[in-house]
Design a protein around this motif. Sequence first.
Motif, PDB file in Angstrom:
ATOM      1  N   VAL A 302       0.854  -1.184   0.000  1.00  0.00           N
ATOM      2  CA  VAL A 302       0.000   0.000   0.000  1.00  0.00           C
ATOM      3  C   VAL A 302       0.892   1.235   0.000  1.00  0.00           C
ATOM      4  O   VAL A 302       1.831   1.329   0.796  1.00  0.00           O
ATOM      5  N   SER A 303       0.584   2.168  -0.892  1.00  0.00           N
ATOM      6  CA  SER A 303       1.298   3.440  -0.900  1.00  0.00           C
ATOM      7  C   SER A 303       0.541   4.433  -0.021  1.00  0.00           C
ATOM      8  O   SER A 303      -0.660   4.634  -0.204  1.00  0.00           O
ATOM      9  N   VAL A 304       1.229   5.023   0.919  1.00  0.00           N
ATOM     10  CA  VAL A 304       0.619   6.100   1.690  1.00  0.00           C
ATOM     11  C   VAL A 304       0.392   7.259   0.718  1.00  0.00           C
ATOM     12  O   VAL A 304       1.307   7.658   0.004  1.00  0.00           O
ATOM     13  N   PRO A 305      -0.819   7.777   0.634  1.00  0.00           N
ATOM     14  CA  PRO A 305      -1.078   8.863  -0.319  1.00  0.00           C
ATOM     15  C   PRO A 305      -0.076  10.003  -0.166  1.00  0.00           C
ATOM     16  O   PRO A 305       0.296  10.368   0.962  1.00  0.00           O
ATOM     17  N   PRO A 306       0.385  10.566  -1.261  1.00  0.00           N
ATOM     18  CA  PRO A 306       1.384  11.640  -1.205  1.00  0.00           C
ATOM     19  C   PRO A 306       0.943  12.796  -0.313  1.00  0.00           C
ATOM     20  O   PRO A 306      -0.234  13.151  -0.252  1.00  0.00           O
ATOM     21  N   ARG A 307       1.911  13.333   0.398  1.00  0.00           N
ATOM     22  CA  ARG A 307       1.769  14.493   1.283  1.00  0.00           C
ATOM     23  C   ARG A 307       1.070  14.169   2.594  1.00  0.00           C
ATOM     24  O   ARG A 307       0.955  15.042   3.451  1.00  0.00           O
ATOM     25  N   TYR A 371      -4.888  16.495  -7.610  1.00  0.00           N
ATOM     26  CA  TYR A 371      -4.682  15.945  -6.265  1.00  0.00           C
ATOM     27  C   TYR A 371      -4.114  17.017  -5.339  1.00  0.00           C
ATOM     28  O   TYR A 371      -4.620  17.238  -4.229  1.00  0.00           O
ATOM     29  N   ASN A 372      -3.066  17.694  -5.770  1.00  0.00           N
ATOM     30  CA  ASN A 372      -2.438  18.712  -4.937  1.00  0.00           C
ATOM     31  C   ASN A 372      -3.366  19.880  -4.680  1.00  0.00           C
ATOM     32  O   ASN A 372      -3.322  20.508  -3.611  1.00  0.00           O
ATOM     33  N   SER A 373      -4.228  20.176  -5.640  1.00  0.00           N
ATOM     34  CA  SER A 373      -5.206  21.247  -5.453  1.00  0.00           C
ATOM     35  C   SER A 373      -6.165  20.906  -4.311  1.00  0.00           C
ATOM     36  O   SER A 373      -6.495  21.764  -3.479  1.00  0.00           O
ATOM     37  N   ALA A 374      -6.607  19.646  -4.263  1.00  0.00           N
ATOM     38  CA  ALA A 374      -7.502  19.218  -3.182  1.00  0.00           C
ATOM     39  C   ALA A 374      -6.787  19.248  -1.835  1.00  0.00           C
ATOM     40  O   ALA A 374      -7.347  19.703  -0.826  1.00  0.00           O
ATOM     41  N   ILE A 375      -5.546  18.777  -1.803  1.00  0.00           N
ATOM     42  CA  ILE A 375      -4.774  18.794  -0.560  1.00  0.00           C
ATOM     43  C   ILE A 375      -4.587  20.226  -0.076  1.00  0.00           C
ATOM     44  O   ILE A 375      -4.789  20.543   1.103  1.00  0.00           O
ATOM     45  N   ASP A 376      -4.199  21.102  -0.987  1.00  0.00           N
ATOM     46  CA  ASP A 376      -3.970  22.499  -0.607  1.00  0.00           C
ATOM     47  C   ASP A 376      -5.244  23.147  -0.074  1.00  0.00           C
ATOM     48  O   ASP A 376      -5.208  23.930   0.887  1.00  0.00           O
ATOM     49  N   ALA A 377      -6.393  22.845  -0.713  1.00  0.00           N
ATOM     50  CA  ALA A 377      -7.650  23.459  -0.298  1.00  0.00           C
ATOM     51  C   ALA A 377      -8.056  23.031   1.102  1.00  0.00           C
ATOM     52  O   ALA A 377      -8.564  23.838   1.899  1.00  0.00           O
ATOM     53  N   TYR A 473      -2.950   8.401  16.993  1.00  0.00           N
ATOM     54  CA  TYR A 473      -2.296   8.861  15.773  1.00  0.00           C
ATOM     55  C   TYR A 473      -3.166   9.908  15.094  1.00  0.00           C
ATOM     56  O   TYR A 473      -4.385   9.945  15.265  1.00  0.00           O
ATOM     57  N   CYS A 474      -2.540  10.770  14.341  1.00  0.00           N
ATOM     58  CA  CYS A 474      -3.226  11.692  13.436  1.00  0.00           C
ATOM     59  C   CYS A 474      -2.525  11.626  12.082  1.00  0.00           C
ATOM     60  O   CYS A 474      -1.297  11.531  12.023  1.00  0.00           O
ATOM     61  N   ILE A 475      -3.304  11.675  11.012  1.00  0.00           N
ATOM     62  CA  ILE A 475      -2.756  11.801   9.669  1.00  0.00           C
ATOM     63  C   ILE A 475      -3.222  13.138   9.125  1.00  0.00           C
ATOM     64  O   ILE A 475      -4.425  13.428   9.099  1.00  0.00           O
ATOM     65  N   VAL A 476      -2.260  13.962   8.728  1.00  0.00           N
ATOM     66  CA  VAL A 476      -2.547  15.341   8.335  1.00  0.00           C
ATOM     67  C   VAL A 476      -2.039  15.580   6.917  1.00  0.00           C
ATOM     68  O   VAL A 476      -1.293  14.777   6.348  1.00  0.00           O
ATOM     69  N   LEU A 477      -2.439  16.735   6.358  1.00  0.00           N
ATOM     70  CA  LEU A 477      -2.203  17.005   4.944  1.00  0.00           C
ATOM     71  C   LEU A 477      -0.992  17.887   4.663  1.00  0.00           C
ATOM     72  O   LEU A 477      -0.596  18.012   3.505  1.00  0.00           O
ATOM     73  N   ASP A 478      -0.432  18.520   5.679  1.00  0.00           N
ATOM     74  CA  ASP A 478       0.803  19.267   5.449  1.00  0.00           C
ATOM     75  C   ASP A 478       1.525  19.485   6.770  1.00  0.00           C
ATOM     76  O   ASP A 478       1.016  19.129   7.845  1.00  0.00           O
ATOM     77  N   GLN A 479       2.723  20.066   6.677  1.00  0.00           N
ATOM     78  CA  GLN A 479       3.554  20.234   7.867  1.00  0.00           C
ATOM     79  C   GLN A 479       2.936  21.204   8.853  1.00  0.00           C
ATOM     80  O   GLN A 479       3.054  21.028  10.076  1.00  0.00           O
TER      81      GLN A 479
END
Length: 496
Positions: A302-307, A371-377, A473-479
């Motif tokens: 399984v690939s952890v989704p980017p970012r 994909y990156n547009s959704a993450i950024d939003a 645990y938490c999984i987040v979308l950016d630093q």
Amino acid sequence: MPTKITSNQLTECEVSVASAPGKVLIVGGYLVLDREFKGLVVGTDARFYAAVKTVDKQEAPADTDPLPGVVLITVTSVQFNQTRWSYALSYGAGGSKELALSQVHSANGGKNRFVETVIQCTLLLVQHANPAAISELFAGAAKHVLIALAADNDFYSQAQELRARGLPPTSKGLSMLPKFCHTNTTLRDVHKTGLGSSAAMVTSLVAALLQHFGLVGKGNPAFDKQLIHNLAQYCHCLAQGKIGSGFDISAAVFGSHTYRRFSPKFIEGVMAANTNGEALFRAIYPQSLDDMPMWDSQFVSVSVPPRFILRLADVDTGSHTPSMVSKVLSWKKANLTEAAVLWKSIAAANDRVVSLWHSLSELAEQNSQAYNSAIDAFAAIPSTEWPSLGGSTKSGNKSGISSGSDSSRGKHLLVELRDACLEVRFLLRRLGALSSVPIEPPEQTRLLDACMSNVPGVVMAGVPGAGGYDAIYCIVLDQAAADTVERLWVSWKEMS
């Protein structure tokens, strides 16, 4: 591959080194014990290391003089007080051709069953698979095998060390500690963080010994990994005295994947004859990859989704996982019909999480801009607000494959993943209530809800593995989201 390592125990030289990652079981707690169901396990960037070197007698440490007619093996765990064990390797009594291992020294007077089991079983396998390596070990001048073990700091609580250095209890603070920071305590008393240190240690030591004695590293990584997996699973079960699910060893070998456990029957017989090298050889070692004893465990990478960024918090309370598992399984046995329905509901929610991870990874590969547009939003706002910004699912679609353009599809998938995580948590709380086991205790629920509702960019939050008070645990979308989560954890007053 061989590399160089410097420590007080092994001078700088060519040694056989292997490392294995820690694990976080994102979904699949309790269900992963049953072969009918799968779990999603993530391999961490924190790793456990094992280094092996063989020296002649004159190169050995002065206080570990090899005994006549034996090979001395000395193991040092470099981050603890009183963690040095020495073993004598010889051929069995009465003319036996089987290798025998006996402990001759311990810094604390005790045993390390995991280390001793790995050495004994691995060398028995080497004796039958590559006897020339064992003959060379006993030939000529007396030999001494030196082994050093070390783990990245994340495997052990660093709270006291951070306080002593005036550093914050955050990932940034941890990054400022020296690598392989000494714990200033014994292995028995150290506070572990739940990353699977015993499984990672067993796997790394198995891999280093197999490499050192020529059984892996010959250009067939698929063969090597399956062999390491088989032997590490066996050693871990034997050292524990029971056959567990094996997901932690599987993660240490294969990294992030979905895992379906192996049937215990594949190693029950050889465990009963644990000093029989021939039985171990037949059960563990293949003549070719096609002939590999695969047992019937299943894993799909399984690939952890980017970012995506995973943050794991060590909660300073702790739970006794074996007793929690025992109570849940006792309830399941006494309530078969109700448990079967609940197990299938949890499994469906778990599978949905996995499906959504795959869908997000596919979108990132096919249309990275969307994909990156959704993450950024969504990284800048709490997940409770995502549906109002174009992330609502259509017609209650929960398939993991959202409709619409790629620009909106990423948002739909992220909302579905958040919802799937909340469903898993709800069902685990129900299981906990029915079995009277605090799988997600109220204190944890309040903290997890605060993370998902108040912190921008949190897509998943939960209790890993069997749950309880050990960790969240938490999984987040950016630093920025990761940093905000950490600030919330540090400021939280209900738990430390």
